[in-house]
Design a protein around this motif. Structure first.
Motif, short mmCIF file in Angstrom:
data_model
loop_
_atom_site.label_atom_id
_atom_site.label_comp_id
_atom_site.label_asym_id
_atom_site.label_seq_id
_atom_site.Cartn_x
_atom_site.Cartn_y
_atom_site.Cartn_z
N CYS A 1 -6.84 4.12 -12.33
CA CYS A 1 -7.88 3.09 -12.26
C CYS A 1 -8.48 2.93 -13.66
O CYS A 1 -8.71 3.94 -14.36
N ASN B 1 -1.18 6.85 -2.54
CA ASN B 1 -0.79 7.14 -3.91
C ASN B 1 0.65 7.64 -3.99
O ASN B 1 1.19 8.18 -3.02
N HIS B 2 1.25 7.49 -5.18
CA HIS B 2 2.65 7.83 -5.38
C HIS B 2 2.86 8.51 -6.72
O HIS B 2 2.13 8.27 -7.68
N PHE C 1 -8.43 1.27 -3.41
CA PHE C 1 -7.67 2.25 -4.18
C PHE C 1 -8.62 3.37 -4.60
O PHE C 1 -9.81 3.13 -4.86
N ASN D 1 -1.42 2.35 -7.50
CA ASN D 1 -1.20 3.50 -6.63
C ASN D 1 0.05 4.29 -7.03
O ASN D 1 0.86 4.68 -6.20
N GLY E 1 -2.41 8.14 -8.56
CA GLY E 1 -3.12 6.88 -8.67
C GLY E 1 -3.88 6.76 -9.98
O GLY E 1 -4.24 7.77 -10.58
N ARG F 1 -6.48 1.24 2.84
CA ARG F 1 -6.48 2.04 1.62
C ARG F 1 -5.06 2.26 1.14
O ARG F 1 -4.15 2.53 1.94
N ALA F 2 -4.86 2.15 -0.15
CA ALA F 2 -3.53 2.33 -0.72
C ALA F 2 -3.16 3.81 -0.73
O ALA F 2 -4.00 4.67 -0.99
N THR G 1 0.81 -1.21 0.00
CA THR G 1 0.00 0.00 0.00
C THR G 1 0.84 1.27 0.00
O THR G 1 0.36 2.34 -0.36
N ARG G 2 2.11 1.14 0.37
CA ARG G 2 3.02 2.28 0.41
C ARG G 2 4.42 1.85 0.02
O ARG G 2 4.89 0.78 0.45
N ALA H 1 -13.68 5.03 -3.54
CA ALA H 1 -12.52 4.14 -3.56
C ALA H 1 -13.02 2.71 -3.43
O ALA H 1 -14.15 2.45 -3.00
N THR I 1 -6.39 -1.45 -10.81
CA THR I 1 -6.09 -0.31 -9.95
C THR I 1 -4.59 -0.27 -9.69
O THR I 1 -3.92 -1.31 -9.68
#
Length: 446
Positions: A306, A197-198, A49, A323, A304, A194-195, A35-36, A225, A321
């Protein structure tokens, strides 16, 4: 498939991703990564996501449910349901219908915001929209508008007496066995992680966490999400395969959502647009098949991505999905992988001429406006650079037929596709269409 998804995720520096494929009455779902970046929890098939603009397909479905119940009518002016729009500054706004809003042909500015991003009232949002001016008369052409979907959320509230969130949760998500997750307010399903985002920059070797900027009044456009499995369940509704399909939305209104709207030329985004769903042409369709036989939506938010596609004729659905900003590139690879496996997922590929051209830049340079968004085209080295006030900086490549591509200089993303539209009377450039949004030309740069 999980091993290949992991390999592709590493290639594109995507920390975590999910893929769900429904085919032959069964759903295969895989999840990879974390998730991170550099930590976080392992991504599972239940991790949520951010859906980004895929949320619009849910809002549109809720609107069609209310149309089915007789609470809303597609071709009545929106002001019949939203009193805040009955005395707009621009009189043309009074003729906007639900059909216009659902198909992005309303002429509304793309991304209207209130000064207070913490404001939750869609009533106040609608009142603020009434003070804006349209880009074009309703029904004239396609211009993607988050603004319009936030107004649809207000219409849902006005006729149900519920908040948009409660209506979508009660009428749509829970009947589909989707544990609701909203980006604003209390968590609908606290047990679901919850993921994060990056963003991935070309000059960096890893994905870096990024905060999510989303005004609270944009919830109907981008506030949901969930997982790829949730999206596959939503697709099963639209293919008539979910056990609750007919109770949630009748076949006639599902077909309405899948029928391309005349004038909704979604260049740069899709091959056509229905009532809340993008329409895609399958290049592998057999002779005589419908030109639009795949439907769905794409979503991007800060860090993110999708993607959702489904084909009612074969009962096939694909949901993805990720992230990271590079999720769009990973999605393209997945489409090719699935095609190799015999699942010919339709994806949009704009008809961009292969040869770059060098037209007189004086015809193109200048400023282009859509609401508060101002794009600037200026000379840069031997080419043209596109920028806006949000930090977008992209190098522009010009092609025949006034088409262009723009590649960001600060992120590894697929290039944007756009085109310039000429004024029929003068032959001058009047609009720039970028990513499905239209912007009016204001000035000529020196």
């Amino acid at each position: 498939m999980a091993g290949r998804l992991s390999e592709l995720a590493r290639k594109h520096m995507v920390p975590g991703a999910q893929l769900a494929v429904h085919r032959g009455g069964e759903t295969l779902s895989v999840a990879v990564g974390a998730t991170r970046s550099g930590g976080g929890e392992p991504v599972t098939t239940g991790t949520a996501f951010a859906f980004g603009s895929v949320s619009k397909a849910f809002t549109a479905t809720a609107v069609l449910q209310l149309v089915s119940d007789g609470d809303l009518e597609l071709d009545l002016p929106i002001c019949e349901y939203v009193p805040e729009l009955r005395e707009p500054v621009d009189e043309s706004m009074s003729s906007i219908t639900l059909r216009h809003l659902l198909s992005h042909t309303s002429g509304l500015v793309a991304d209207h915001e209130l000064d207070d991003i913490e404001e939750r009232s869609l009533l106040r949002y609608a009142s603020s929209v009434a003070a804006t001016r349209l880009l074009h008369r309703p029904g004239q052409c396609f211009s993607y508008a988050n603004t319009g979907y936030n107004l649809l959320g207000r219409a849902v509230e006005a006729v149900t007496g519920m908040t948009w969130r409660t209506a979508v949760e009660d009428f749509l998500l829970r009947p589909l066995d989707i544990g609701p997750v909203f980006l604003h307010g209390p968590a609908g399903s606290p047990a679901r992680s919850r993921a994060i985002n990056h963003t991935v920059r070309p000059d960096d070797d890893r994905a870096r966490p990024v905060g999510l900027f989303l005004p609270q009044t944009w919830a109907p456009a981008s506030g949901l999400a969930g997982s790829a499995e949730d999206l596959a369940g939503f697709a099963r509704l639209h293919m008539g395969l979910h056990p609750a399909a007919n109770a949630v939305l009748g076949d006639d209104h599902r077909r309405d959502m899948h029928t391309p709207v005349p004038g909704a030329d979604a260049f740069g985004m899709a091959d056509g647009w229905g009532l809340g769903l993008a329409c895609y042409t399958d290049a592998d369709s057999r002779p005589g098949a419908s030109p639009f036989d795949w439907f769905g939506h794409d979503g991007t938010v800060d860090g993110g991505t999708c993607h959702l596609r489904f084909q009612p004729e074969t009962g096939t659905a694909v949901a993805f999905t990720a992230n990271a900003t590079t999720g769009t590139l990973l999605w393209s690879d997945i489409v090719e992988e699935l095609r190799a496996l015999g699942i010919s997922v339709a994806d949009y590929h704009p008809d961009v001429p292969g040869t770059a051209t060098s037209p007189d830049p004086g015809r193109l340079l200048g400023d282009y406006l859509n609401g508060d968004t101002r794009f600037s085209l200026r000379p840069h080295c031997d080419g043209i650079r596109l920028s806006d006030r949000t930090g977008l900086v992209a190098d522009v490549t010009l092609h025949d037929r006034m088409i262009f591509t723009a590649r960001r200089v600060d992120a590894s993303e697929a290039p944007y596709t756009g085109r310039f539209v000429l004024d029929g009377a003068t032959g001058d450039v009047a609009l720039m269409q970028l990513g499905g949004r239209s912007a009016q030309r204001l000035t000529t740069a020196a």
